[in-house]
Design a protein around this motif. Structure first.
Motif, PDB file in Angstrom:
ATOM      1  N   PRO A 288       9.132 -27.659  10.394  1.00 15.50           N
ATOM      2  CA  PRO A 288       9.434 -29.041  10.777  1.00 15.50           C
ATOM      3  C   PRO A 288       8.689 -30.027   9.882  1.00 15.50           C
ATOM      4  N   PRO A 289       9.216 -31.247   9.761  1.00 12.78           N
ATOM      5  CA  PRO A 289       8.558 -32.252   8.907  1.00 12.78           C
ATOM      6  C   PRO A 289       7.084 -32.472   9.249  1.00 12.78           C
ATOM      7  N   ALA A 290       6.727 -32.349  10.517  1.00 16.33           N
ATOM      8  CA  ALA A 290       5.331 -32.553  10.914  1.00 16.33           C
ATOM      9  C   ALA A 290       4.401 -31.514  10.289  1.00 16.33           C
ATOM     10  N   ALA A 291       4.953 -30.378   9.892  1.00 18.48           N
ATOM     11  CA  ALA A 291       4.138 -29.316   9.293  1.00 18.48           C
ATOM     12  C   ALA A 291       4.178 -29.343   7.772  1.00 18.48           C
ATOM     13  N   THR A 292       4.960 -30.248   7.194  1.00 14.61           N
ATOM     14  CA  THR A 292       5.060 -30.280   5.738  1.00 14.61           C
ATOM     15  C   THR A 292       4.832 -31.675   5.166  1.00 14.61           C
ATOM     16  N   GLY A 293       4.844 -32.685   6.017  1.00 22.34           N
ATOM     17  CA  GLY A 293       4.684 -34.056   5.544  1.00 22.34           C
ATOM     18  C   GLY A 293       3.231 -34.417   5.358  1.00 22.34           C
ATOM     19  N   GLY A 294       3.010 -35.622   4.919  1.00 23.11           N
ATOM     20  CA  GLY A 294       1.645 -36.094   4.732  1.00 23.11           C
ATOM     21  C   GLY A 294       0.899 -36.152   6.054  1.00 23.11           C
ATOM     22  N   ILE A 295      -0.285 -35.601   6.061  1.00 24.67           N
ATOM     23  CA  ILE A 295      -1.120 -35.615   7.264  1.00 24.67           C
ATOM     24  C   ILE A 295      -2.295 -36.529   6.984  1.00 24.67           C
ATOM     25  N   ASN A 296      -2.514 -37.466   7.875  1.00 29.02           N
ATOM     26  CA  ASN A 296      -3.626 -38.399   7.714  1.00 29.02           C
ATOM     27  C   ASN A 296      -4.937 -37.725   8.083  1.00 29.02           C
ATOM     28  N   PRO A 297      -6.004 -38.092   7.412  1.00 26.00           N
ATOM     29  CA  PRO A 297      -7.303 -37.508   7.756  1.00 26.00           C
ATOM     30  C   PRO A 297      -7.739 -37.937   9.153  1.00 26.00           C
ATOM     31  N   ASP A 298      -8.606 -37.150   9.703  1.00 27.67           N
ATOM     32  CA  ASP A 298      -9.183 -37.419  11.017  1.00 27.67           C
ATOM     33  C   ASP A 298      -9.797 -38.821  11.015  1.00 27.67           C
ATOM     34  N   LEU A 299      -9.505 -39.603  12.040  1.00 30.21           N
ATOM     35  CA  LEU A 299     -10.036 -40.975  12.122  1.00 30.21           C
ATOM     36  C   LEU A 299     -11.559 -41.008  12.180  1.00 30.21           C
ATOM     37  N   LEU A 300     -12.174 -39.962  12.737  1.00 30.96           N
ATOM     38  CA  LEU A 300     -13.646 -39.917  12.744  1.00 30.96           C
ATOM     39  C   LEU A 300     -14.177 -39.861  11.313  1.00 30.96           C
ATOM     40  N   LEU A 301     -13.459 -39.163  10.440  1.00 39.22           N
ATOM     41  CA  LEU A 301     -13.880 -39.118   9.036  1.00 39.22           C
ATOM     42  C   LEU A 301     -13.627 -40.449   8.348  1.00 39.22           C
TER      43      LEU A 301
END
Length: 167
Positions: free
Chosen positions: A90-103
């Motif tokens: 699915p797109p959620a597993a291949t698209g851009g993932i934003n870094p953790d907001l804590l980081l």
């Protein structure tokens, strides 16, 4: 006697219902593993890119660079593997993932947050890959998981060593 007959009939009905529950498709475990592994790769790349920008310690920056390269390469292998196994991610597993907001919002504590996140993340990732390498059904995907384990374990050892130096 009437109660006994009702109990027997009831228990037979339960067994019949249980027998009709569909068993999971073995390919579902392949797809699930590939989705989880892809998301983990993308998270490591995203966090690694952030480490290149925000880390103060040279060893943390170097680890971030290694994450971008190694997990970027692993993602390309994983996508080719998924295609060869006829698994559509699915797109959620291949698209851009934003870094953790804590980081993102860690400020002056970025290095500590990043290292802690990488230790926890790699402990989990090693467990996921070890589990599939041991119990996976698809031999080709199982071989991929087995092949990736030494690199993932090295990442875990490296980040634990950095964590130890920071204490």
């Amino acid at each position: 006697m009437k109660k006994l007959i009702l109990i027997l009939i009831s228990s037979l009905g339960v067994d019949t219902v249980r027998a009709q529950i569909p068993q999971p498709d073995p390919d579902t475990t392949v797809k699930h593993f590939l989705i989880v592994a892809s998301i983990k790769n993308l998270q490591e790349v995203s966090a690694g890119q952030l480490a290149l920008q925000k880390a103060r310690r040279p060893d943390v920056k170097a680890f971030g660079q290694m994450m971008v390269k190694d997990h970027g390469d692993a993602e390309q292998k994983l996508l080719a593997l998924a295609k060869s196994r006829n698994v559509t991610l699915p797109p959620a597993a291949t698209g851009g993932i934003n870094p953790d907001l804590l980081l993102v919002n860690a400020g002056g504590n970025f290095d500590e947050h990043y290292v802690h996140s990488m230790v926890a993340g790699h402990l989990n990732t090693v467990e996921v890959f070890q589990n599939y390498a041991t119990t996976g059904k698809d031999p080709v995907v199982k071989a991929f998981a087995t092949q990736m384990l030494p690199t993932l374990k090295k990442h875990l050892d490296d980040i634990k060593a950095i964590e130890e130096k920071m204490r």
